[in-house]
Write a protein that holds these residues in place. Structure first.
Motif, PDB file in Angstrom:
ATOM      1  N   GLU A   3       0.858  -1.190   0.000  1.00  0.00           N
ATOM      2  CA  GLU A   3       0.000   0.000   0.000  1.00  0.00           C
ATOM      3  C   GLU A   3       0.894   1.240   0.000  1.00  0.00           C
ATOM      4  O   GLU A   3       2.047   1.197   0.439  1.00  0.00           O
ATOM      5  N   TYR A   5       1.341   5.188   1.287  1.00  0.00           N
ATOM      6  CA  TYR A   5       0.924   6.120   2.335  1.00  0.00           C
ATOM      7  C   TYR A   5       1.578   7.476   2.131  1.00  0.00           C
ATOM      8  O   TYR A   5       2.624   7.584   1.483  1.00  0.00           O
ATOM      9  N   GLU A  17       5.146  10.482  -0.741  1.00  0.00           N
ATOM     10  CA  GLU A  17       4.505   9.179  -0.582  1.00  0.00           C
ATOM     11  C   GLU A  17       5.572   8.099  -0.398  1.00  0.00           C
ATOM     12  O   GLU A  17       6.711   8.272  -0.849  1.00  0.00           O
ATOM     13  N   THR A  19       5.850   3.460   0.347  1.00  0.00           N
ATOM     14  CA  THR A  19       5.160   2.176   0.503  1.00  0.00           C
ATOM     15  C   THR A  19       5.146   1.756   1.976  1.00  0.00           C
ATOM     16  O   THR A  19       5.902   2.282   2.801  1.00  0.00           O
ATOM     17  N   TRP A  20       4.315   0.718   2.269  1.00  0.00           N
ATOM     18  CA  TRP A  20       4.279   0.141   3.618  1.00  0.00           C
ATOM     19  C   TRP A  20       5.688  -0.272   4.044  1.00  0.00           C
ATOM     20  O   TRP A  20       6.122   0.028   5.156  1.00  0.00           O
ATOM     21  N   LEU A  71      -4.387   5.629   3.637  1.00  0.00           N
ATOM     22  CA  LEU A  71      -3.832   5.562   2.283  1.00  0.00           C
ATOM     23  C   LEU A  71      -3.502   6.954   1.762  1.00  0.00           C
ATOM     24  O   LEU A  71      -4.148   7.947   2.145  1.00  0.00           O
TER      25      LEU A  71
END
Length: 174
Positions: A3, A5, A17, A19-20, A71
């Motif tokens: 995902e 974030y 931004e 990623t996880w 998100l």
């Protein structure tokens, strides 16, 4: 696929931004949400859920009513509605009940997990339709005082995040 974030500064302003995997390996500050759902206005019983054994973090431990990561591009209000819908209503439409934001705080429940937690509360007696991918079994109502006692006596049954949430909720800063 990971995902995506928003990475934020300590005031919650979006920087970029990630990623996880990136936020959790690089210690990047990112926003999350959680809700405590009470059975009625007396707030004597709170809904808790057991995390699925398939979860990456803290599988099989008990936690707050619902919650998760926000998100990229979503607001905390959008995210809490999504999380409640996914975890407690198997992505059905949410019934009509008030979900109220009560506080935000910085949380580091694991090394390299730096979050701004947006905490909500709600009153809703059910029914619930849990998502078996994320929630191991039917969520349960727990007496508030018994929960606090059990969290002290059996700390490892509960997620580190839930411990942080309960600390902030029961001892709010001015």
């Amino acid at each position: 696929m990971d995902e995506i974030y928003d990475v934020v500064d300590k005031d919650g302003n979006r920087i970029r931004e990630a990623t996880w995997t990136e936020v959790h390996t690089q210690g990047l500050l990112h926003p999350t949400v959680a809700v405590l759902i009470f059975k009625d206005k007396s707030k004597k019983e709170v809904l808790i859920q057991k995390r699925s054994e398939k979860m990456k973090q803290t599988p099989g431990q008990w936690q707050h009513s619902a919650g998760g990561h926000i998100l990229a591009g979503d607001t905390p209000d959008q995210a809490i509605h999504k999380e409640i819908s996914e975890e407690l209503f198997s992505s059905r439409n949410l019934p009509d009940f008030e979900i109220k934001k009560i506080l935000s705080f910085l949380q580091q429940d694991f090394p390299n997990n730096n979050e701004i937690m947006h905490l909500y509360e709600a009153i809703y007696p059910g029914p619930f339709y849990h998502d078996e991918k994320e929630v191991a079994e039917e969520p349960v109502w727990k007496n508030w005082d018994e929960l606090i006692k059990d969290m002290k006596e059996n700390s490892n049954k509960y997620t580190p995040s839930f411990h942080c949430i309960m600390k902030e909720y029961t001892n709010p800063k001015p």
